[in-house]
Design a protein around this motif. Structure first.
Motif, mmCIF file in Angstrom:
data_model
loop_
_atom_site.group_PDB
_atom_site.id
_atom_site.type_symbol
_atom_site.label_atom_id
_atom_site.label_comp_id
_atom_site.label_asym_id
_atom_site.label_seq_id
_atom_site.Cartn_x
_atom_site.Cartn_y
_atom_site.Cartn_z
ATOM 1 N N THR A 154 -16.081 14.740 -4.293
ATOM 2 C CA THR A 154 -16.760 13.519 -4.728
ATOM 3 C C THR A 154 -17.185 13.679 -6.178
ATOM 4 O OG1 THR A 154 -17.606 13.185 -2.490
ATOM 5 C CG2 THR A 154 -18.650 11.912 -4.244
ATOM 6 N N ARG A 155 -16.887 12.684 -6.993
ATOM 7 C CA ARG A 155 -17.268 12.686 -8.407
ATOM 8 C C ARG A 155 -18.121 11.444 -8.631
ATOM 9 N NH1 ARG A 155 -12.217 13.509 -11.792
ATOM 10 N NH2 ARG A 155 -12.452 15.589 -10.828
ATOM 11 N N GLY A 156 -19.433 11.690 -8.774
ATOM 12 C CA GLY A 156 -20.353 10.552 -8.819
ATOM 13 C C GLY A 156 -20.447 9.962 -7.418
ATOM 14 N N GLN A 213 -17.659 8.355 -6.159
ATOM 15 C CA GLN A 213 -16.272 8.084 -5.806
ATOM 16 C C GLN A 213 -15.590 9.336 -5.262
ATOM 17 O OE1 GLN A 213 -13.982 6.622 -9.073
ATOM 18 N NE2 GLN A 213 -12.120 6.304 -7.860
ATOM 19 N N VAL A 214 -14.847 9.183 -4.165
ATOM 20 C CA VAL A 214 -14.052 10.283 -3.613
ATOM 21 C C VAL A 214 -12.740 10.357 -4.384
ATOM 22 C CG1 VAL A 214 -12.879 11.194 -1.589
ATOM 23 C CG2 VAL A 214 -15.060 10.009 -1.318
ATOM 24 N N VAL A 215 -12.515 11.502 -5.059
ATOM 25 C CA VAL A 215 -11.327 11.632 -5.909
ATOM 26 C C VAL A 215 -10.245 12.503 -5.283
ATOM 27 C CG1 VAL A 215 -12.611 11.235 -8.042
ATOM 28 C CG2 VAL A 215 -12.429 13.565 -7.132
ATOM 29 N N TYR A 216 -10.551 13.208 -4.179
ATOM 30 C CA TYR A 216 -9.541 14.074 -3.581
ATOM 31 C C TYR A 216 -9.903 14.358 -2.127
ATOM 32 C CZ TYR A 216 -7.041 18.378 -2.338
ATOM 33 O OH TYR A 216 -6.278 19.317 -1.701
ATOM 34 N N GLU A 217 -8.904 14.349 -1.269
ATOM 35 C CA GLU A 217 -9.043 14.800 0.114
ATOM 36 C C GLU A 217 -7.856 15.681 0.435
ATOM 37 O OE1 GLU A 217 -9.631 11.808 3.026
ATOM 38 O OE2 GLU A 217 -11.328 10.869 2.009
#
Length: 598
Positions: free
Chosen positions: A542-544, A546-550
């Motif tokens: 999570t960046r801020g 927002q989920v940026v990678y799973e």
């Protein structure tokens, strides 16, 4: 009020049994089979319906007669006009009729010395039992019998435990199974095995209680014992046909033949004599004078002398054929057992037989089968079981087949009671056979055909049986403690239930620096702020907000060492196999765990 059996009423009124059942369905009358009884008022109602149909039926013939009288008055057709042909209509009628009916193939099964062959003797008016060693049948015989109800083909299977293999083949070939039980002996171990084989073959069963002429005969005891196997006679409200007979006096034999004919009629047995030939080997042997002889049951098509036959990976040309009476024949249609001379090697009992146009075609079929076998064996070695291989198609009720063996009858009943409470909506426990004493070769054969597991309590299998089980890949599991057996059943049930997984939270980490690695890409130098991290766990970055990678955690490091797990309060390097991780990112770890089902 007196009651009448359905098939008796149909016979008296000259109506087909199936039509009679349709009429009962239309009237909303409940029944279990054509041998069920109906009330007298229902009988009168059916007679009225048939009378009304008969009154309206003559109209059509009258119209036909009028048309025939008017035909000569019509203008004659020109000589060159084409004559209308009724062939298409005839062809349609033949197509609607389907393949012609064939004689039923009936197998006689039961315990040794319960009178199976003697019963056949009475039906065929021959003396087969006297020719057998010790009066006990030592091989499978297939015979045609011309009865008052038409031709019936009987397969006489030995009842002794040593011949369970042959009995299983008999059940798989037959259309109807007759279970012979002596009225003075009731259910015996081989009787239970015979019933299990008939159920595994999914053929209709008729129970013949033999020796009712003896003073110590007790048919009611036999019927009561049958209910313990979940086989309820019609007299007790079930659907199992039970016929008291005497192979000595002939009492009840005509009733038995009547039930065989009724069952065959309901099964609607058909075969096309002009179709492609198929059959099954009943038995094979070597005669000192004639050579290799094979008894084959014709199931479809017609056999002719001179035909080429393929069995397994061998073939032969028919040089001669003999019927069940010992006479030479040139052709054999469906439901006909014939003894064939022409094979170079003895074919295995139960093998499928097919025809070939010539020797070249037979060799091609054999070559194809050999290649298929080699490919299958090679694939079996390479193949790994998938979820569907182990559990079958998902979303269906799965069945665990079991064979129980225990030291006492009390233990058997106790275990069966426990198993009855273990069934779920998704898994059904099917105890195919439950007996006292060590497991036998017959148990292994039944387990092999039905894909069952053999569970033993306080008994162990002999070495010879264990060896056969190993060769066939059958599990024989022995227990001395009842709770261990129950645990094993739980494992079997669990293996047949579709697993349910849910995501379980593991921990959280904060990325404090990004380490550039020449081989593994960017590694997130992180600090575990909650829970723990495991290698191969699921990861969400999570960046801020927002989920940026799973993805997946492919590696964990503590300093230079690879580790499996890192707990709260420690620093570590997290390899996500993703190069866009940045300082300040939050990584959450989770894993999929199986949920225990009630």
């Amino acid at each position: 009020m007196s009651k009448v059996r359905i098939y008796t009423l149909a016979k008296d009124l000259g109506v087909d049994n199936n039509k009679m059942l349709e009429m009962l369905d239309g009237l909303g009358v409940s029944y279990k089979s054509v041998s069920s009884t109906i009330e007298e008022d229902t009988v009168e109602l059916i007679k009225q319906l048939l009378a009304e149909e008969a009154e309206s039926a003559p109209a059509a013939p009258a119209q036909t007669a009028d048309a025939a009288q008017a035909a000569p008055q019509a203008a004659p057709a020109p000589a060159d006009a084409p004559t209308p042909s009724p062939a298409p209509e005839a062809a349609t009628t033949a197509e609607d009729a389907g393949a012609p009916h064939r004689a039923p193939v009936v197998t006689i099964m039961g315990h040794v010395d319960h009178g199976k062959t003697s019963l056949l003797d009475y039906i065929r008016k021959t003396r087969v039992a006297a020719k057998e060693a010790g009066g006990i049948t030592q091989h499978v015989g297939a015979f045609e019998a011309q009865t008052s109800k038409g031709k019936i083909v009987f397969i006489d299977t030995p009842g002794h435990e040593a011949f369970t293999t042959i009995r299983a083949r008999g059940a798989n070939v037959a259309d109807i199974a007759i279970i012979v039980i002596a009225a003075d002996d009731s259910l015996m171990p081989q009787t239970r095995e015979a019933i299990a084989h008939a159920q595994a073959a999914k053929v209709p069963m008729i129970v013949a209680i033999n020796k009712v002429d003896l003073p110590q005969a007790d048919p009611e005891r036999v019927k009561t014992d049958l209910t313990q196997l979940n086989l309820v006679p019609e007299e007790y409200g079930g659907d199992l046909v039970v016929v008291p007979v005497s192979a000595k006096t002939g009492e009840g034999v005509e009733d038995l033949l009547e039930y065989i004919s009724l069952t065959a009629e309901l099964e609607d047995l058909r075969a096309d004599p002009k179709g492609t030939f198929s059959g099954v080997v009943i038995e094979g042997r070597v005669d000192k004078q004639a050579g290799v002889l094979a008894t084959v049951m014709v199931q479809e098509g017609t056999l002719h002398v001179g035909d080429f036959l393929v069995v397994g990976e061998g073939y032969g040309k028919i040089k001669a054929m003999t019927d069940s009476a010992g006479g030479r024949i040139k052709e054999a249609g469906p439901s006909t057992p014939v003894q064939i001379l022409g094979f170079s090697e003895v074919p295995a009992s139960g093998e499928q037989v097919q025809s070939a146009k010539n020797e070249h075609a037979a060799r091609e079929v054999i070559a194809g089968r050999a290649q298929t076998r080699r490919d299958t064996e090679a694939a079996r070695e390479r193949r790994k079981l998938t979820l569907e291989d182990m559990m079958g198609p998902l979303g269906t009720v799965r069945t665990v087949n079991l064979i129980l063996r225990a030291d006492t009858q009390g233990s058997v009943e106790a275990i069966q009671g426990i198993l009855a409470r273990k069934e779920t909506d998704d898994v059904k426990l099917n105890v195919m056979l439950a007996g006292i004493g060590a497991p036998t070769e017959g148990d292994v054969l039944l387990a092999s055909t039905a894909e069952a597991t053999i569970l033993c309590f306080s008994v162990t299998a002999p070495g010879s049986v264990t060896k056969i089980a190993d060769n066939k890949g059958i599990d024989i599991k022995s227990f001395r403690i009842i709770y261990e057996l129950i645990d094993e059943v739980d494992r079997l049930i669990k293996g047949n239930i579709e697993p349910v997984f849910e995501e379980k939270y593991l921990g959280r980490a904060e990325v404090r620096m990004v380490i550039r690695h020449p081989k593994n890409g960017n590694i997130a130098g992180s600090y575990i702020t909650d829970g723990s991290f495991k290698r191969n766990a699921k990861a969400k970055v999570t960046r801020g907000k927002q989920v940026v990678y799973e993805g997946t955690i492919v590696g964990l490091k503590r300093f230079k060492d690879d580790v499996r797990e890192v707990r709260l309060g420690f620093e570590c390097g997290i390899n996500l196999d993703w190069n866009d991780v940045m300082e300040g990112d939050i990584i959450e770890a989770s894993e999929m765990v199986e949920v225990a089902q009630a």
